[in-house]
Design a protein around this motif. Structure first.
Motif, PDB file in Angstrom:
ATOM      1  N   THR A 361       0.803  -1.224   0.000  1.00 15.73           N
ATOM      2  CA  THR A 361       0.000   0.000   0.000  1.00 15.73           C
ATOM      3  C   THR A 361       0.833   1.270   0.000  1.00 15.73           C
ATOM      4  N   THR A 372      -4.362  -4.124   5.442  1.00 14.54           N
ATOM      5  CA  THR A 372      -4.295  -2.929   6.277  1.00 14.54           C
ATOM      6  C   THR A 372      -5.110  -3.099   7.552  1.00 14.54           C
ATOM      7  N   ASP A 444      -8.207   1.724   1.638  1.00 13.41           N
ATOM      8  CA  ASP A 444      -7.071   1.528   2.516  1.00 13.41           C
ATOM      9  C   ASP A 444      -6.893   2.664   3.497  1.00 13.41           C
ATOM     10  N   TRP A 448      -5.711   1.970   7.366  1.00 11.26           N
ATOM     11  CA  TRP A 448      -4.586   2.559   8.067  1.00 11.26           C
ATOM     12  C   TRP A 448      -5.039   3.515   9.159  1.00 11.26           C
TER      13      TRP A 448
END
Length: 471
Positions: A361, A372, A444, A448
Motif C-alpha cells: 500500500t 491494512t 485503505d 490505516w
C-alpha cells in the motif's frame, strides 16, 4: 500438483541454477564472499540504511506509530545491553535428542533486538552487546543436528542470524569472516540440501513452511556472504521450485474474487501465518537487493496474503480440495487431503503484517484492505519473547510497526523500486497498478486510520475507539 517426482527431476532446477550435486547426495557447501564476485548492498537484508535512518528520525521526532513500536522493543527482555550469551557447540532440535535450540533462538533475538535498538537510539552499548553474542556463537557452534526438525532449525535460525549480524557487520569488533564461515558451513548447507532432496521424502511430503524456512536461509546467508550464485538459486526456487514453498505451489489457486488460496490454510492457522510471514521476509530481503518478488506473477503473494488476512479475521474464503502425497522415496507412502480451510482464532497473532501491508500500500500504492485491517489490529508489533515462550513465538524477528511503517512513495517522491547494487530480476512479473486486488469494500485509508484509533464497520461507517496500551 504432482504427488511424486523422480530423483532426476528433483535435482534439475537446482542443478541448472548452480547447485553442485553428486550421485552420493552431497551438496557443495556455500562459500563466503571471496568466491562470489561483487558484493551486495549492505545493510541489505530486512533493513537498509535508509530504513534504519528512518526509524531513528521518526522516533527522535516522537512520531506515531514508530514510538509505540520502539516502546515494545525497549520493553522486551531480549533488548537489554546486559544480555549474556550461552553459545553451544552443537544445537539439537527434534524429539529423542538433547534439545537445546531454545538457547540459540533466545540469543539470536537478543542480538537482533540489541542491534536494532542501537540503530534507533544511537547508544553503542547495544551494538556492543549484539556483537558479543554473535562473536560468541561463531567461535563455538559447529553443527545443527536432530530429527527432520534440524532443517527447521537451520532455516529459521540461519536467516535470523544473518539479519542480526547484518545490523552490526561494520562494527570494528565484529568478526565478519568467522561469522560468514559459520553461516556457510553450518546453516546454508542444510537448507540447500533440503530444497534439493527434502530429507529423502517425496516432494509434497513437507508442507509449505518447511521450504520457506530453507529458502529464507539460503537467500539471507547468500546475501550476507556475498554469494551471488546462492542468491540466484533461492530466487529461482521461489519462482520455479517444485516443492510446496515456491509461490505457485504455496498459492495454487487464484479465485474469481482476487484472493489467492494459501495451501496451508487447509492445515491450520498457525502454520499458515508462519508461511505468510516467511514468504514476506523472503520478498523483503530480495527487494532490498533489487529483485521484485513481491510483484512476481501479477503480485501473486499479495493475493495470498490478502486471503490469509481475511480468513484469519474470521472471513469466509474459498478452498479447493487438495490431495498431497506423503512418504519417503522408495519407502512408505500415503496420501492426505485437505478439503476446506481450517478454523481460526481471530485473536491469534504473529508479527508479520506491517511489513507486507506497507510494501503493497505504501511502496506500490495498491489497495489491500484486508492487509491494512489486520496490520492495524496487530499494531504495535512486538518480537521474540512477546508472543509466548515456545519456539513459535520466535519464528519471526518482528517489530514491524517500528521497522516497516513508511510514507507513501507518492508523498515522498522516492522510487518505488530499490536502488540496491545487485542486478534486478528481469522476470519479475507486472504489478496490476491501480487494480483493486480483493478489497473488502473499504478503502485503505480506512484500514490505516484504524491504527490511529478509528475502526471501519459495515457500510463504510467510521467509529472512533479508544486504544489501550501495547497488546
Amino acid at each position: 500438483m504432482t504427488s511424486q517426482i523422480s530423483r532426476r527431476s528433483m535435482l534439475r532446477a537446482a542443478g541448472a541454477a548452480g547447485v553442485a550435486v553428486t550421485v552420493a547426495s552431497t551438496v557443495t557447501p556455500a562459500t563466503p564472499a571471496a568466491a562470489a564476485g561483487s558484493a551486495f548492498a549492505h545493510p541489505g537484508l530486512l533493513h537498509t540504511r535508509a530504513d534504519l535512518d528512518r526509524m531513528a528520525a521518526k522516533v527522535k521526532a516522537g512520531a506515531a506509530p514508530y514510538t509505540a513500536g520502539f516502546a515494545r522493543l525497549t520493553a522486551n527482555r531480549h533488548a537489554q545491553s546486559g544480555w549474556t550469551p550461552n553459545p553451544q557447540a552443537t544445537v539439537y532440535r527434534g524429539a529423542g535428542s538433547p534439545q537445546n535450540y531454545a538457547t540459540l533462538y533466545n540469543d539470536i533475538h537478543a542480538a537482533y533486538q540489541n542491534g536494532l535498538r542501537h540503530h534507533v537510539s544511537g547508544d553503542s552499548a547495544y551494538a556492543d552487546t549484539a556483537v558479543a553474542i554473535l562473536n560468541a556463537w561463531s567461535a563455538k557452534l559447529t553443527s545443527v543436528e536432530g530429527t527432520a526438525d534440524r532443517f527447521l532449525a537451520a532455516g529459521l535460525y540461519g536467516y535470523q542470524f544473518a539479519n542480526a549480524a547484518e545490523l552490526v557487520r561494520e562494527h570494528p569488533d565484529f568478526d565478519l569472516t568467522r561469522f560468514q564461515e559459520m553461516l556457510a558451513k553450518v546453516f546454508a548447507p542444510l537448507s540447500d540440501d533440503f530444497l534439493v532432496r527434502h530429507n529423502g521424502a517425496v516432494i509434497t511430503n513437507y508442507w509449505t513452511n518447511w521450504d520457506l524456512c530453507a529458502m529464507a536461509c539460503v537467500l539471507a546467508t547468500g546475501i550476507f556472504c556475498d554469494d551471488r550464485s546462492q542468491v540466484a538459486r533461492a530466487v529461482d526456487y521461489f519462482k520455479h521450485g517444485e516443492g510446496l514453498g515456491s509461490v505457485k505451489n504455496a498459492i495454487p489457486v487464484v479465485h474469481d474474487d482476487g484472493l489467492g488460496e494459501w495451501l496451508e490454510a487447509g492445515r491450520d492457522q498457525g502454520h499458515a501465518l508462519l508461511g505468510v510471514g516467511l514468504m514476506g521476509t523472503f520478498c523483503e530481503m530480495a527487494w532490498n537487493q533489487g529483485y521484485d518478488l513481491y510483484g512476481y506473477d501479477d503480485s501473486r503473494f499479495l493475493k495470498g496474503a490478502q486471503y490469509v488476512a481475511k480468513w484469519s479475521m474470521g472471513g469466509e474464503v474459498s478452498y479447493t480440495a487438495n490431495t498431497r502425497a506423503k512418504g519417503a522415496i522408495g519407502g512408505w507412502s500415503g496420501r492426505e487431503t485437505a478439503s476446506a480451510a481450517a478454523g481460526v482464532d481471530p485473536a491469534m497473532s504473529r508479527p508479520i503484517w506491517a511489513m507486507i501491508a506497507n510494501h503493497y500500500t505504501k511502496r506500490r500504492g495498491l489497495p489491500a484492505s484486508y492487509l491494512t485491517r489486520i496490520a492495524a489490529k496487530s499494531s504495535p508489533e512486538g518480537g521474540g519473547g512477546d508472543y509466548g515462550p515456545n519456539s513459535g513465538g520466535y519464528d519471526q524477528l518482528g517489530f514491524g510497526t517500528l521497522a516497516f511503517t513508511r510514507d507513501r512513495v507518492a508523498d515522498t517522491g522516492a522510487s518505488p523500486r530499490p536502488s540496491a547494487s545487485a542486478s534486478a530480476s528481469t522476470d519479475s512479473g507486472a504489478v496490476s497498478g491501480g487494480q483493486d486486488l480483493a478489497a473488502s469494500g473499504a478503502g485503505d485509508v480506512v484500514g490505516w486510520t484504524a491504527a490511529a484509533g478509528v475502526t471501519a464497520v459495515a457500510g463504510g461507517l467510521l467509529l472512533l475507539r479508544r486504544r489501550g496500551g501495547a497488546k
